[in-house]
Enzyme design. Structure first.
Site, PDB file in Angstrom:
ATOM      1  N   LYS A   1       0.817  -1.212   0.000  1.00  0.00           N
ATOM      2  CA  LYS A   1       0.000   0.000   0.000  1.00  0.00           C
ATOM      3  C   LYS A   1       0.854   1.267   0.000  1.00  0.00           C
ATOM      4  O   LYS A   1       2.046   1.250   0.317  1.00  0.00           O
ATOM      5  CB  LYS A   1      -0.967  -0.012   1.190  1.00  0.00           C
TER       6      LYS A   1
ATOM      7  N   ARG B   1      -3.399 -10.291   5.091  1.00  0.00           N
ATOM      8  CA  ARG B   1      -3.978 -10.298   3.746  1.00  0.00           C
ATOM      9  C   ARG B   1      -2.938  -9.706   2.793  1.00  0.00           C
ATOM     10  O   ARG B   1      -2.582  -8.536   2.906  1.00  0.00           O
ATOM     11  CB  ARG B   1      -5.267  -9.477   3.719  1.00  0.00           C
TER      12      ARG B   1
END
Length: 273
Positions: A221, A255
């Protein structure tokens, strides 16, 4: 600390890894990567062989300012993939990344085991009753607004306190309907500035007060690559560092796009503990 996935009890006292399968054309990292069934199957086979316990399938990009996709389009993208994976991988545990009750319903009816909702039921008031009806594990994430508006909604007086209140309310709503298997996701990158993301990571252990399994999704991210003046392609090492920190602060599910490296994090963490 277990969850029931289609009759299979998954013990989360040992952290597990969830592999990401984005089938959107516009995901921030791997959008449009899989052109055909063969490439999809190879990707999933690789994640399973590397140790993924769950495969999380998403057909609606939730990146900031993502374009709107109709429910019909989301279903048309995801159901063929759900059926394909069930056919080729016996016992696969599929998680469906959707905030729509209609998508959740049809995916569960086609064999999905978990619903992963970025809005914790706040974007579709039928979601919680759908989860209760089908009695599947439910991942509830913290977010404000929608993917299109969330990055304008980053005003908090005390972000941790407000997130805990948010989860307390959503958990109570779920429990009222009899939903048993709940997982909390703090929503890194959703309605949070870069600095706020790191504030949440710094105090991640405080979310253990909710007494629910904690999922962390920070894979590649912008909170990583912007800090490192890099890009998503170069963010694997940073992802591994933060995944390791998350494990020390109580994360039970990672995740990730890169399963092998995340499984290695879990293995070394377990060795230390």
């Amino acid at each position: 600390m277990t969850i029931n996935c289609k009759g299979q009890l998954i013990d989360l006292s040992t952290p597990k890894v969830m592999g990401i399968l984005n089938i959107t054309p516009n995901s921030f990292f791997d959008g449009g990567k899989y052109k055909n069934e063969k490439e999809l199957l190879e990707r999933v086979e690789k994640m399973i062989s590397e140790g993924a316990t769950f495969i999380d399938v998403g057909a609606y990009s939730s990146k900031p300012n993502a374009e709107f996709v109709s429910e019909e389009e989301e279903i048309s993208r995801i159901i063929p993939v759900v059926n394909l994976l069930q056919k080729h991988f016996s016992g696969i545990i599929l998680s469906i990344d959707t905030f729509r009750a209609g998508v959740a319903k049809i995916c569960i009816e086609n064999g999905a085991a978990i619903i992963n909702d970025i809005s914790a039921g706040k974007l579709d008031d039928k979601m919680l009753e759908t989860i209760a009806k089908y009695n599947v594990p439910y991942i509830m994430m913290h977010m404000k607004g929608t993917p299109q508006t969330m990055q304008t909604l980053t005003q908090y007086e005390d972000i941790i306190k407000e997130m805990l209140l948010y989860f307390s309310e959503r958990i109570a709503a779920a429990r009222t309907l009899g939903i048993n298997d709940l997982i909390v996701d703090t929503g890194f990158g959703f309605a949070k500035t870069l600095e706020q993301n790191y504030s949440v990571m710094q105090k991640l252990e405080l979310f253990q007060i909710l007494e629910l399994p904690l999922l962390v999704g920070i894979s590649r991210k912008s909170m990583i690559y912007k800090t490192l003046n890099s890009n998503a392609e170069m963010a694997l090492n940073g992802t591994t560092v933060l995944n390791t920190i998350a494990l020390t602060k109580g994360a039970k599910i990672l995740r990730v796009h890169d399963v092998k490296e995340a499984v290695e994090c879990v293995t070394l963490f377990n060795k230390l503990n």
